[in-house]
Scaffold this active site. Structure first.
Site, PDB file in Angstrom:
ATOM      1  CE1 TYR A 139     105.855  18.641  92.717  1.00 20.82           C
ATOM      2  CE2 TYR A 139     107.551  20.333  92.614  1.00 20.82           C
ATOM      3  CZ  TYR A 139     106.296  19.876  92.271  1.00 20.82           C
ATOM      4  OH  TYR A 139     105.477  20.650  91.490  1.00 20.82           O
ATOM      5  NE  ARG A 192     101.856  17.472  81.183  1.00 26.10           N
ATOM      6  CZ  ARG A 192     102.126  17.897  82.419  1.00 26.10           C
ATOM      7  NH1 ARG A 192     102.820  17.157  83.280  1.00 26.10           N
ATOM      8  NH2 ARG A 192     101.679  19.057  82.841  1.00 26.10           N
ATOM      9  CE  LYS A 210     102.483  18.770  91.230  1.00 25.93           C
ATOM     10  NZ  LYS A 210     102.966  20.065  90.747  1.00 25.93           N
ATOM     11  CD  GLU A 282      99.774  18.598  89.464  1.00 27.06           C
ATOM     12  OE1 GLU A 282      99.239  19.316  90.316  1.00 27.06           O
ATOM     13  OE2 GLU A 282     100.614  19.032  88.652  1.00 27.06           O
ATOM     14  CG  ASP A 283     101.349  15.927  85.969  1.00 21.31           C
ATOM     15  OD1 ASP A 283     101.236  17.170  85.933  1.00 21.31           O
ATOM     16  OD2 ASP A 283     102.380  15.362  86.354  1.00 21.31           O
ATOM     17  CG  ASP A 305      99.797  22.499  90.133  1.00 22.36           C
ATOM     18  OD1 ASP A 305      99.923  23.696  90.441  1.00 22.36           O
ATOM     19  OD2 ASP A 305     100.657  21.634  90.352  1.00 22.36           O
ATOM     20  CG  ASP A 306      99.900  20.213  85.175  1.00 19.73           C
ATOM     21  OD1 ASP A 306     101.050  20.196  85.630  1.00 19.73           O
ATOM     22  OD2 ASP A 306      99.055  19.325  85.428  1.00 19.73           O
ATOM     23  CG  ASN A 447     109.382  19.968  85.961  1.00 20.40           C
ATOM     24  OD1 ASN A 447     110.449  20.516  86.169  1.00 20.40           O
ATOM     25  ND2 ASN A 447     108.227  20.526  86.285  1.00 20.40           N
TER      26      ASN A 447
HETATM   27  N1  NDP Z   1     107.727  24.150  85.965  1.00 22.08           N
HETATM   28  C1  NDP Z   1     106.482  23.852  86.243  1.00 22.08           C
HETATM   29  O1  NDP Z   1     105.944  24.227  87.279  1.00 22.08           O
HETATM   30  C2  NDP Z   1     105.702  23.059  85.256  1.00 22.08           C
HETATM   31  C3  NDP Z   1     106.296  22.402  84.230  1.00 22.08           C
HETATM   32  N2  NDP Z   1     105.549  21.696  83.343  1.00 22.08           N
HETATM   33  C4  NDP Z   1     106.260  20.950  82.326  1.00 22.08           C
HETATM   34  O2  NDP Z   1     105.970  21.475  81.049  1.00 22.08           O
HETATM   35  C5  NDP Z   1     106.032  20.428  80.097  1.00 22.08           C
HETATM   36  C6  NDP Z   1     104.807  20.512  79.214  1.00 22.08           C
HETATM   37  O3  NDP Z   1     103.647  20.324  79.982  1.00 22.08           O
HETATM   38  P1  NDP Z   1     102.206  20.622  79.346  1.00 22.08           P
HETATM   39  O4  NDP Z   1     102.128  21.983  78.813  1.00 22.08           O
HETATM   40  O5  NDP Z   1     101.212  20.216  80.333  1.00 22.08           O
HETATM   41  O6  NDP Z   1     102.215  19.577  78.150  1.00 22.08           O
HETATM   42  P2  NDP Z   1     101.327  19.548  76.866  1.00 22.08           P
HETATM   43  O7  NDP Z   1     101.388  18.179  76.345  1.00 22.08           O
HETATM   44  O8  NDP Z   1      99.997  20.154  77.148  1.00 22.08           O
HETATM   45  O9  NDP Z   1     102.085  20.536  75.853  1.00 22.08           O
HETATM   46  C7  NDP Z   1     103.310  20.266  75.265  1.00 22.08           C
HETATM   47  C8  NDP Z   1     103.517  21.232  74.129  1.00 22.08           C
HETATM   48  O10 NDP Z   1     104.852  21.086  73.656  1.00 22.08           O
HETATM   49  C9  NDP Z   1     104.815  20.939  72.257  1.00 22.08           C
HETATM   50  N3  NDP Z   1     105.945  20.160  71.797  1.00 22.08           N
HETATM   51  C10 NDP Z   1     106.209  18.858  72.018  1.00 22.08           C
HETATM   52  N4  NDP Z   1     107.361  18.501  71.410  1.00 22.08           N
HETATM   53  C11 NDP Z   1     107.827  19.620  70.812  1.00 22.08           C
HETATM   54  C12 NDP Z   1     108.960  19.899  70.037  1.00 22.08           C
HETATM   55  N5  NDP Z   1     109.869  18.962  69.755  1.00 22.08           N
HETATM   56  N6  NDP Z   1     109.117  21.146  69.562  1.00 22.08           N
HETATM   57  C13 NDP Z   1     108.212  22.091  69.829  1.00 22.08           C
HETATM   58  N7  NDP Z   1     107.126  21.886  70.576  1.00 22.08           N
HETATM   59  C14 NDP Z   1     106.930  20.663  71.055  1.00 22.08           C
HETATM   60  C15 NDP Z   1     103.501  20.259  71.944  1.00 22.08           C
HETATM   61  O11 NDP Z   1     103.197  20.501  70.596  1.00 22.08           O
HETATM   62  P3  NDP Z   1     101.888  19.920  69.865  1.00 22.08           P
HETATM   63  O12 NDP Z   1     100.756  20.663  70.492  1.00 22.08           O
HETATM   64  O13 NDP Z   1     102.101  20.272  68.452  1.00 22.08           O
HETATM   65  O14 NDP Z   1     101.857  18.464  70.148  1.00 22.08           O
HETATM   66  C16 NDP Z   1     102.600  20.977  72.948  1.00 22.08           C
HETATM   67  O15 NDP Z   1     102.169  22.201  72.409  1.00 22.08           O
HETATM   68  C17 NDP Z   1     106.175  19.129  80.885  1.00 22.08           C
HETATM   69  O16 NDP Z   1     107.512  18.724  80.827  1.00 22.08           O
HETATM   70  C18 NDP Z   1     105.838  19.504  82.296  1.00 22.08           C
HETATM   71  O17 NDP Z   1     106.586  18.761  83.228  1.00 22.08           O
HETATM   72  C19 NDP Z   1     104.184  21.645  83.409  1.00 22.08           C
HETATM   73  C20 NDP Z   1     103.540  22.261  84.429  1.00 22.08           C
HETATM   74  C21 NDP Z   1     104.253  22.966  85.472  1.00 22.08           C
HETATM   75  C1  PYR Z   2     105.454  20.720  88.072  1.00 24.83           C
HETATM   76  C2  PYR Z   2     104.361  20.110  87.390  1.00 24.83           C
HETATM   77  O1  PYR Z   2     103.219  20.218  87.806  1.00 24.83           O
HETATM   78  C3  PYR Z   2     104.608  19.379  86.180  1.00 24.83           C
HETATM   79  O2  PYR Z   2     105.730  19.337  85.704  1.00 24.83           O
HETATM   80  O3  PYR Z   2     103.656  18.802  85.661  1.00 24.83           O
HETATM   81 MG    MG Z   3     101.889  18.833  86.951  1.00 23.29          MG
END
Ligand code: NDP
Ligand code: PYR
Ligand code: MG
Length: 591
Positions: A139, A192, A210, A282-283, A305-306, A447
């Protein structure tokens, strides 16, 4: 829809299992042997007893050197194996020893995948018994690197690839999968992948990983799990030019073409597997993820999941952290870096939880939650140009264009990173958090490790050992001023295996937010005083099966309360029921 599944008889719901025509045509017995008319197509399934050489090459049944003398005779294995008889425990010891000799995590990943292809039960035994050591391999973070290099390390296909080439034939493709009793699908379109962006068809590593956790952590049978990658192209120029790229060599389909394709997929899934198949998105990129969830949330058993799993795991950590931080959730102020799927999903669940606890409308409880995106703090002045999932967070405030200024102005007690951009919680940001909070809660959720907003060591050092810290990918413990700090892993893998298992075991047909809240409470309840004393806000992964059973039971309890669980009668003790249904990887004896 529900009435097609259930009949009300004397106030009791009764499952009607008789085959019937489905709205999209065909018959409900999806492979058709029993009730297809002569003009309908059927799949010519055969069932054969595996033996001899084929048995050794069948990962489901292969036991390698652990075949007994009697089994070697009965199954024509004499001479095909060296004479020694091993135990599964000894095999496990041997493989762990050889895995530990690899220095490069990706080599361990490849070795684990090869084991899964060779001997499924041994693979799961290893993963279950050594979960803390092997989770970072199968993972995050290693799975991220595996996806990036999937084209080169790819040997045998895992999961089902559904590309635009199969448009109009998706149902047919689903029927090519060798298992019939699928309960959980994890699907990605690869746009993503973690915080690594668009990896196209190579995103397959994510559904595969997953689902391995669905089995190891949640107890869903491996044969009931189906990883799927939808390939609508990729906008990743590097992959498009890569001679080893395994996907469609074209730009992503978008708009109507994309949604029509996804609709064909969702319809085919339901037609093939029925109402109770769980589809975990997912993603996907956020421009599709929210829409797909909203669109199919009312007609299918879907879970993102996200958005939802991440929200539930973070809320659990927040509930648990109150023991260390003090106050109730309503007393805290939350600031996010990143306002996408994870950020707004978590924010909404926190607002919902506070609203339920305080009886305050959710429009009010949202006001203690602030988000920063790539353009700065989300404020009312930006409302016109914001994507719809950001609009509820556009509170009245002056524009603020960077995180540090947002921390200084908003003075959050909790800082959550969901930006996908590494090292954005700088020394100044953590110091600003520590200057206004005795125990600042810092969650660097992005991540894989390279994208984490800060490391555990940075959070503890820059806050002079006062931070409570959790991250999406694991970090080692860190000693500061003689005190050992154990960082938490705020990753949705605490939630989705138990959550999905709870849905499956209760025959639930729709996901509801109250189930996410129930899962959060169940996870938080597993954190003990002993854990708090070490600064932990999540229980150790070593206990994950027990944790998943509790999560599954809470989710199922909620599903029964809401009337969306179809497995009747309701088992009296749902925790025990969950434990009794879980897949165990120990070898079986063959007749
Ligand atoms: N720990 C866990 O279980 C999980 C972790 N994650 C992680 O979270 C991260 C984001 O995922 P997700 O929400 O799906 O992604 P999205 O693409 O949906 O969202 C990313 C967000 O970050 C913003 N962003 C990007 N670059 C910057 C920056 N330099 N400064 C400020 N804001 C910024 C984007 O802004 P804008 O909208 O303006 O483009 C957007 O709002 C990934 O790395 C993923 O691996 C996700 C799911 C689960
Ligand atoms: C953990 C997870 O689902 C992610 O980083 O997208
Ligand atoms: Mg994910």
């Amino acid at each position: 829809m529900e009435s097609a599944l259930k009949e009300q008889r004397g106030g009791e719901s009764v499952l009607d299992l008789s085959p019937r025509a489905t709205p999209a045509g065909g018959v409900e017995d999806v492979y058709g042997e029993d009730c297809a008319t002569e003009d309908q197509l059927i799949t010519p399934w055969t069932i054969a007893v595996s033996s001899g050489y084929n048995l050794l090459r069948d990962p489901r049944y292969n036991k390698g050197l652990a075949f007994t003398e009697r089994e070697r005779d009965a199954h024509y294995l004499r001479g095909l194996l060296p004479p020694v008889i091993s135990t599964q425990e000894l095999q496990e010891k041997k493989i762990m020893q050889s895995l530990r000799q690899y220095d490069v995590p990706l080599h361990k990943y490849v070795a684990m995948m090869e084991l899964e292809e060779r001997n499924e039960r041994l693979f799961y035994k290893l993963l279950i018994d050594n979960v803390e050591e092997l989770l970072p391999i199968v993972y995050t973070p290693t799975v991220g690197e595996a996806c990036q290099k999937y084209g080169s390390i790819f040997k045998r296909p895992q999961g089902l690839y559904i590309s635009l080439k199969e448009k109009g034939r998706i149902l047919e493709v689903l029927k090519n999968w060798p298992e019939r009793s699928i309960q959980v699908i994890v699907v990605t379109d690869g746009e993503r992948i973690l915080g690594l962006g668009d990896l196209g068809c190579q995103g397959m590593g994510i559904p595969v990983g997953k689902l391995a956790l669905y089995t190891a952590l949640g107890g869903v049978r491996p044969s009931a799990c189906l990883p799927i990658t939808i390939d609508v192209g990729t906008n990743n120029e590097q992959l498009l030019k890569d001679e080893f790229y395994i996907g469609l060599r074209q730009k992503r389909a978008t708009g109507q073409e994309y949604y029509d394709f996804l609709h064909e997929f969702m319809s085919a899934v339901k037609q093939n597997y029925g109402e109770k198949i769980l589809v975990q998105f997912e993603d996907f990129a956020n421009h599709n993820a929210f829409e797909l969830l909203a669109k199919y949330g009312t007609t299918h058993l879907v879970f993102n999941d996200d958005i939802q799993g991440t929200a539930s795991v973070v809320l659990a950590g927040l509930i648990a952290s109150l023991k260390l931080l003090g106050g109730s959730l309503a007393d805290h102020t939350f600031l996010f870096l990143g306002a996408g799927e994870a950020g707004t999903g978590i924010a909404e669940l926190i607002a919902l939880e506070i609203s339920k606890k305080t009886k305050c409308p959710v429009e009010e409880t949202r006001k203690k939650i602030w988000l920063v995106d790539s353009k700065g703090l989300i404020v009312s002045g930006r409302k016109e140009t914001l994507q719809s999932f950001k609009k509820p967070w556009a509170h009245e405030h002056e524009p603020v264009n960077n995180l540090l200024d947002a921390v200084k102005t908003i003075k959050p007690t909790v800082l959550i990173g969901t930006s996908g951009v590494g090292r954005t919680f700088t020394k100044e940001v953590i110091e600003a958090m520590a200057s206004t909070n005795e125990r600042p809660l810092i969650m660097a959720l992005s991540n894989p490790t390279s994208q984490a907003e800060c490391t555990a060591e940075e959070a503890y050092t820059w806050s002079e050992g006062r931070a409570v810290f959790a991250s999406g990918s694991p970090f080692p413990s860190f000693e500061y001023n003689g005190k050992l700090n154990i960082p938490g892993q705020a990753n949705n893998c605490y939630i989705f295996p138990g959550f999905g298992f709870g849905l499956v075991m209760s025959g639930t047909i729709r996901v509801h937010d109250d189930m996410l809240l129930a899962a959060s409470e169940a996870l938080a309840a597993q954190v003990t005083e002993e854990h708090f004393a070490k600064g932990m806000i999540y229980p150790p992964f070593a206990d994950i099966r027990k944790i998943s059973a509790h999560i599954a039971a809470s989710v199922a309890t909620k599903a029964y309360e809401l009337g969306v669980a179809t497995r009747l009668p309701r088992p009296a003790n749902l925790v025990k029921y969950a434990e009794s249904c879980m897949y165990t990887p120990n070898y079986r004896s063959y007749r």
